[in-house]
Design an enzyme around this catalytic site. Sequence first.
Site, PDB file in Angstrom:
ATOM      1  N   GLY A   1     112.393 106.302 -42.621  1.00 11.89           N
ATOM      2  CA  GLY A   1     112.658 105.092 -43.413  1.00 11.89           C
ATOM      3  C   GLY A   1     112.158 105.304 -44.827  1.00 11.89           C
ATOM      4  O   GLY A   1     110.954 105.389 -45.051  1.00 11.89           O
TER       5      GLY A   1
ATOM      6  N   ASP B   1     117.715 103.099 -40.483  1.00  9.10           N
ATOM      7  CA  ASP B   1     116.808 102.463 -41.449  1.00  9.10           C
ATOM      8  C   ASP B   1     116.913 100.942 -41.451  1.00  9.10           C
ATOM      9  O   ASP B   1     116.018 100.255 -41.936  1.00  9.10           O
ATOM     10  CB  ASP B   1     117.098 102.981 -42.864  1.00  9.10           C
ATOM     11  CG  ASP B   1     116.746 104.448 -43.020  1.00  9.10           C
ATOM     12  OD1 ASP B   1     116.058 104.984 -42.139  1.00  9.10           O
ATOM     13  OD2 ASP B   1     117.169 105.058 -44.021  1.00  9.10           O
TER      14      ASP B   1
ATOM     15  N   GLN C   1     113.876 110.767 -33.287  1.00  8.70           N
ATOM     16  CA  GLN C   1     114.006 109.304 -33.262  1.00  8.70           C
ATOM     17  C   GLN C   1     115.440 108.839 -33.530  1.00  8.70           C
ATOM     18  O   GLN C   1     115.786 107.721 -33.211  1.00  8.70           O
ATOM     19  CB  GLN C   1     113.045 108.654 -34.256  1.00  8.70           C
ATOM     20  CG  GLN C   1     113.344 108.950 -35.697  1.00  8.70           C
ATOM     21  CD  GLN C   1     112.146 108.778 -36.600  1.00  8.70           C
ATOM     22  OE1 GLN C   1     111.705 107.671 -36.844  1.00  8.70           O
ATOM     23  NE2 GLN C   1     111.607 109.876 -37.129  1.00  8.70           N
TER      24      GLN C   1
HETATM   25  O1  F6P Z   1     120.044 108.000 -42.829  1.00 12.35           O
HETATM   26  C1  F6P Z   1     118.751 107.566 -42.801  1.00 12.35           C
HETATM   27  C2  F6P Z   1     117.764 108.669 -42.593  1.00 12.35           C
HETATM   28  O2  F6P Z   1     117.724 109.007 -41.242  1.00 12.35           O
HETATM   29  C3  F6P Z   1     116.409 108.277 -43.149  1.00 12.35           C
HETATM   30  O3  F6P Z   1     115.639 107.475 -42.366  1.00 12.35           O
HETATM   31  C4  F6P Z   1     115.814 109.599 -43.453  1.00 12.35           C
HETATM   32  O4  F6P Z   1     114.863 109.502 -44.467  1.00 12.35           O
HETATM   33  C5  F6P Z   1     116.972 110.379 -43.927  1.00 12.35           C
HETATM   34  O5  F6P Z   1     118.096 109.839 -43.291  1.00 12.35           O
HETATM   35  C6  F6P Z   1     116.867 111.829 -43.619  1.00 12.35           C
HETATM   36  O6  F6P Z   1     117.974 112.442 -44.128  1.00 12.35           O
HETATM   37  P1  F6P Z   1     118.403 113.943 -43.859  1.00 12.35           P
HETATM   38  O7  F6P Z   1     119.031 113.984 -42.522  1.00 12.35           O
HETATM   39  O8  F6P Z   1     119.390 114.206 -44.941  1.00 12.35           O
HETATM   40  O9  F6P Z   1     117.159 114.753 -43.952  1.00 12.35           O
END
Ligand code: F6P
Length: 415
Positions: free
Chosen positions: A191, A146, A301
Amino acid sequence: MSKLIGNAIFGQSGGPTSVINASAAGVFTEALKQTGVIEKVYGAANGIVGILNEKFYDIGQEDPAELELLKTTPSSALGSCRYKLAKPEVDDTDYKRILEVFKKYNIRYFFYNGGNDSMDTCNKISKFIAKSGYECRVIGVPKTIDNDLFGTDHCPGFASAAKYIATTIMEVYLDARVYDSGMVTVIEIMGRNAGWLTAASVLAAHKGQGPDLIYLPEIDFDLDKMMADVKKVYDKEKKVIVAVSEGVKTSDGQYIPELVGEVSVDAFGHKQMGGTAPVLANYIKEKLGCKVRGIELSLMQRCAAHLASKQDVEESFLSGQTAVRIAIDGMTDYMVGFQRPETGDYKCEIKLIPLNDVANTEKIVPREWINAEGNFVNEKFVEYALPLIQGESKIAIEDGLPRFAKLKKVLVPKV
Ligand code: F6P
């Protein structure tokens, strides 16, 4: 400064990145070299949760060749967590437990690798331990695709995700143009509150094969305005590519998936992201009646090690290595950050940021890097991001496929 002799522990927390293990490699290889000061090097299973549960691995028993492979192995090798510590003044149970575990295993060095929430955790633990009088040096190692950590020019993990996003959009751009019929492609990028990664789509536009429209969470999202933007491009070009952040919100604070249903919430009270592209794609399809594809870059990504930036891999390793070196030198309560020279060529310089300043402060894309209409990003971002995505990380290949690190993960016996 007298030597602080004892054991070290490293944990990974929050969402992974494709280079997060390069930081682990930096911590481990440097810590293992510090014989006479660091006696044992431990890796916490699932971050702070592993410390609370006394579940950690003896890194000294790992094959050095596998630790080397960590540099190009995506996703958190030790396992991650999204565990929220209470405010110590409200409930100090977890803090007392962490202190108890640190004392029990003579842990004198604690390195925590993560983004915003993890630096908040690291900061709280650092303050609690300092107050207790137990000597333990605590250093935050940054990571987050992010790119929203305060005080650092950029965060390890961001550049590789940015490189993947720009490259993928260039490829999709070509594919989305093959037919003579009209088509709109909506690409959703990660993000939550900061649009750094979505802004990286402009790197593809910089090469002439990128999005027509870019929507970041920094700007209130308006469905009608987006539709008018799309229609304008469609009427002229018959092909439209929209890059949109998963975190865009309407002016009354609703994420796009919330317009059509409920979304779940995690331990930090954050709403589950994802699902913006299909909602927007359906909406555009209804309005325009043409072929529309919604693409979520989703986990790809942040785990695309095959397309990682060499610069990012090296800086991630450096951040881990630096954390150990400064802790040995007596520093504590800092996060390792980066800065670049104000003029001249890009160079990554180390900058130490007090954990207190990092915790709970998010760095967003400057308004002046976004166009007046709020639907594109300008050259300032390109200048900022290009040096960070340079170079190709070479992953080890076996039988035509990646050879990622395989750790033995020998558990440290409970004492
Ligand atoms: O750590 C950042 C991130 O990759 C964000 O960009 C994204 O919204 C979030 O984590 C997703 O989190 P999780 O893996 O808990 O779904």
